[in-house]
Design a protein around this motif. Structure first.
Motif, PDB file in Angstrom:
ATOM      1  N   SER A 101       0.847  -1.190   0.000  1.00  0.00           N
ATOM      2  CA  SER A 101       0.000   0.000   0.000  1.00  0.00           C
ATOM      3  C   SER A 101       0.883   1.240   0.000  1.00  0.00           C
ATOM      4  O   SER A 101       2.012   1.218   0.514  1.00  0.00           O
ATOM      5  CB  SER A 101      -0.910   0.016   1.232  1.00  0.00           C
ATOM      6  OG  SER A 101      -1.800  -1.087   1.219  1.00  0.00           O
ATOM      7  N   PHE A 102       0.345   2.329  -0.559  1.00  0.00           N
ATOM      8  CA  PHE A 102       1.087   3.571  -0.656  1.00  0.00           C
ATOM      9  C   PHE A 102       0.167   4.739  -0.329  1.00  0.00           C
ATOM     10  O   PHE A 102      -1.040   4.682  -0.570  1.00  0.00           O
ATOM     11  CB  PHE A 102       1.664   3.759  -2.063  1.00  0.00           C
ATOM     12  CG  PHE A 102       2.615   2.670  -2.456  1.00  0.00           C
ATOM     13  CD1 PHE A 102       3.973   2.787  -2.199  1.00  0.00           C
ATOM     14  CD2 PHE A 102       2.149   1.512  -3.059  1.00  0.00           C
ATOM     15  CE1 PHE A 102       4.841   1.764  -2.534  1.00  0.00           C
ATOM     16  CE2 PHE A 102       3.011   0.494  -3.400  1.00  0.00           C
ATOM     17  CZ  PHE A 102       4.374   0.624  -3.141  1.00  0.00           C
ATOM     18  N   LYS A 103       0.769   5.794   0.224  1.00  0.00           N
ATOM     19  CA  LYS A 103       0.025   7.016   0.509  1.00  0.00           C
ATOM     20  C   LYS A 103       0.839   8.211   0.045  1.00  0.00           C
ATOM     21  O   LYS A 103       2.066   8.173   0.035  1.00  0.00           O
ATOM     22  CB  LYS A 103      -0.279   7.152   2.009  1.00  0.00           C
ATOM     23  CG  LYS A 103      -1.323   6.166   2.514  1.00  0.00           C
ATOM     24  CD  LYS A 103      -1.685   6.450   3.970  1.00  0.00           C
ATOM     25  CE  LYS A 103      -2.784   5.500   4.442  1.00  0.00           C
ATOM     26  NZ  LYS A 103      -3.176   5.769   5.858  1.00  0.00           N
ATOM     27  N   GLY A 104       0.136   9.262  -0.336  1.00  0.00           N
ATOM     28  CA  GLY A 104       0.829  10.462  -0.771  1.00  0.00           C
ATOM     29  C   GLY A 104      -0.020  11.697  -0.579  1.00  0.00           C
ATOM     30  O   GLY A 104      -1.247  11.624  -0.501  1.00  0.00           O
ATOM     31  N   GLU A 105       0.652  12.830  -0.484  1.00  0.00           N
ATOM     32  CA  GLU A 105      -0.010  14.126  -0.385  1.00  0.00           C
ATOM     33  C   GLU A 105       0.687  15.076  -1.345  1.00  0.00           C
ATOM     34  O   GLU A 105       1.918  15.088  -1.437  1.00  0.00           O
ATOM     35  CB  GLU A 105       0.089  14.675   1.047  1.00  0.00           C
ATOM     36  CG  GLU A 105      -0.519  13.776   2.101  1.00  0.00           C
ATOM     37  CD  GLU A 105      -0.255  14.287   3.512  1.00  0.00           C
ATOM     38  OE1 GLU A 105       0.392  15.352   3.646  1.00  0.00           O
ATOM     39  OE2 GLU A 105      -0.694  13.627   4.469  1.00  0.00           O
ATOM     40  N   TYR A 106      -0.107  15.885  -2.063  1.00  0.00           N
ATOM     41  CA  TYR A 106       0.445  16.771  -3.077  1.00  0.00           C
ATOM     42  C   TYR A 106      -0.146  18.167  -2.956  1.00  0.00           C
ATOM     43  O   TYR A 106      -1.274  18.356  -2.488  1.00  0.00           O
ATOM     44  CB  TYR A 106       0.140  16.241  -4.478  1.00  0.00           C
ATOM     45  CG  TYR A 106       0.913  14.992  -4.833  1.00  0.00           C
ATOM     46  CD1 TYR A 106       2.056  15.055  -5.615  1.00  0.00           C
ATOM     47  CD2 TYR A 106       0.504  13.746  -4.363  1.00  0.00           C
ATOM     48  CE1 TYR A 106       2.766  13.919  -5.937  1.00  0.00           C
ATOM     49  CE2 TYR A 106       1.209  12.600  -4.672  1.00  0.00           C
ATOM     50  CZ  TYR A 106       2.350  12.692  -5.464  1.00  0.00           C
ATOM     51  OH  TYR A 106       3.061  11.566  -5.772  1.00  0.00           O
ATOM     52  N   THR A 107       0.632  19.138  -3.399  1.00  0.00           N
ATOM     53  CA  THR A 107       0.200  20.527  -3.476  1.00  0.00           C
ATOM     54  C   THR A 107       0.356  21.012  -4.905  1.00  0.00           C
ATOM     55  O   THR A 107       1.379  20.744  -5.553  1.00  0.00           O
ATOM     56  CB  THR A 107       1.031  21.419  -2.540  1.00  0.00           C
ATOM     57  OG1 THR A 107       0.817  21.008  -1.192  1.00  0.00           O
ATOM     58  CG2 THR A 107       0.619  22.876  -2.691  1.00  0.00           C
ATOM     59  N   VAL A 108      -0.647  21.725  -5.415  1.00  0.00           N
ATOM     60  CA  VAL A 108      -0.561  22.391  -6.707  1.00  0.00           C
ATOM     61  C   VAL A 108      -0.421  23.879  -6.440  1.00  0.00           C
ATOM     62  O   VAL A 108      -1.216  24.464  -5.701  1.00  0.00           O
ATOM     63  CB  VAL A 108      -1.818  22.127  -7.566  1.00  0.00           C
ATOM     64  CG1 VAL A 108      -1.691  22.835  -8.924  1.00  0.00           C
ATOM     65  CG2 VAL A 108      -2.018  20.629  -7.771  1.00  0.00           C
ATOM     66  N   SER A 109       0.597  24.491  -7.027  1.00  0.00           N
ATOM     67  CA  SER A 109       0.827  25.918  -6.797  1.00  0.00           C
ATOM     68  C   SER A 109       0.954  26.663  -8.117  1.00  0.00           C
ATOM     69  O   SER A 109       1.313  26.090  -9.154  1.00  0.00           O
ATOM     70  CB  SER A 109       2.087  26.141  -5.950  1.00  0.00           C
ATOM     71  OG  SER A 109       3.233  25.603  -6.593  1.00  0.00           O
ATOM     72  N   PHE A 110       0.639  27.956  -8.071  1.00  0.00           N
ATOM     73  CA  PHE A 110       0.725  28.835  -9.237  1.00  0.00           C
ATOM     74  C   PHE A 110       1.327  30.154  -8.781  1.00  0.00           C
ATOM     75  O   PHE A 110       0.826  30.774  -7.842  1.00  0.00           O
ATOM     76  CB  PHE A 110      -0.663  29.058  -9.845  1.00  0.00           C
ATOM     77  CG  PHE A 110      -0.680  30.009 -11.009  1.00  0.00           C
ATOM     78  CD1 PHE A 110      -0.137  29.638 -12.223  1.00  0.00           C
ATOM     79  CD2 PHE A 110      -1.220  31.274 -10.883  1.00  0.00           C
ATOM     80  CE1 PHE A 110      -0.136  30.501 -13.297  1.00  0.00           C
ATOM     81  CE2 PHE A 110      -1.235  32.151 -11.946  1.00  0.00           C
ATOM     82  CZ  PHE A 110      -0.682  31.766 -13.161  1.00  0.00           C
TER      83      PHE A 110
END
Length: 262
Positions: free
Chosen positions: A27-36
């Protein structure tokens, strides 16, 4: 479906690693941010699980920061299927989200990797046959959904780039080409190690309106770079960082966490 919502989901899908291909359950987990322009505009989280040749992914996306003032989009994304050799074979993809008070959904079903049904709510309006490029016979054969299209099965970092991905998002069919750019290293919570960066090309195939400036820009002018890192010892490589040039500036998608879990 609101165009702004569609664009947000498409951008975040780049940052959703999917299943593993190891013999034992993982199993895998991740967190991401999109920025401009240095400002956070969206966030996403995911969890994925592989067991006995099948994968399942669940993710969430939401507008963040100043973007919430203009388009308070949030929703969930899910995908499931099997892995045959080094090939993802999707079975179902679904996205449910709201933009303000407007609810939208996309449901795609597959059989042997071929699309068997697509349901979009609200239903698309009438298309101008002179301006619209319709889906043709064979366009939806051996395609990947937006989640399955974001990961690469390869024997090593050296073999991640140098390939074409057939992509279908419920409306548009496009080809994504990956060309080797560079190698490097990265350190984020949950992962520290080697990466490979590919330059990504975009070619719309069908299911889109001719002359759309945003698509023409992505095809002819945008510089899109995707950095991949391995998911453990699985032979799967998933995006850990990406930049996408748009008409109004560059979107940056960065992992805040990228890890295998017990």
């Amino acid at each position: 479906m609101p165009r702004s919502s569609h664009a947000l989901v498409a951008a975040l899908v780049i940052a959703l690693p999917t299943a593993a291909s190891a013999a034992s359950p993982q199993s895998f987990k991740g967190e991401y941010t999109v920025s401009f322009l240095g400002l956070s505009i969206a966030r996403s989280t995911f969890s994925s699980h592989y067991e006995n040749g099948a994968y399942a992914i669940e993710g969430s996306v939401s507008a963040a920061g100043l973007a919430k003032l203009f388009d308070d989009t949030r929703g969930t994304i899910s995908s499931k299927g099997t892995i045959s050799g080094q090939k993802m074979v999707p079975q179902a993809f679904r996205a449910d989200y709201t933009s303000g008070k407007k609810a939208s959904s996309i449901d795609i079903r597959f059989s042997n990797g071929n699309v068997t049904s697509t349901r979009v709510i609200p239903a698309p309006g009438k298309r101008d046959p002179k301006a619209w490029v319709p889906l043709g016979a064979g366009d939806l054969a051996s395609v990947l959904d937006p989640m399955a299209a974001t990961v690469i099965h390869a024997d090593s970092l050296d073999q991640v780039c140098g390939r074409k991905v057939k992509f279908y998002d419920g409306e548009m069919r496009a080809d994504l080409t990956l060309t080797y750019a560079s190698k490097g290293t990265i350190s984020v919570p949950g992962y520290k190690g080697d990466t490979v960066t590919c330059q990504m090309g975009f070619e719309p195939v069908a299911g889109y309106r001719k002359g759309r400036k945003a698509l023409n820009y992505l095809k002819n002018k945008s510089r899109m770079m995707v950095t991949f890192a391995p998911l453990g010892q699985t032979g799967v490589y998933a995006p850990i960082h990406a930049t996408v040039g748009t008409q109004i500036g560059t979107l940056t998608i960065s992992a805040r966490r990228f890890e295998a879990v017990q």
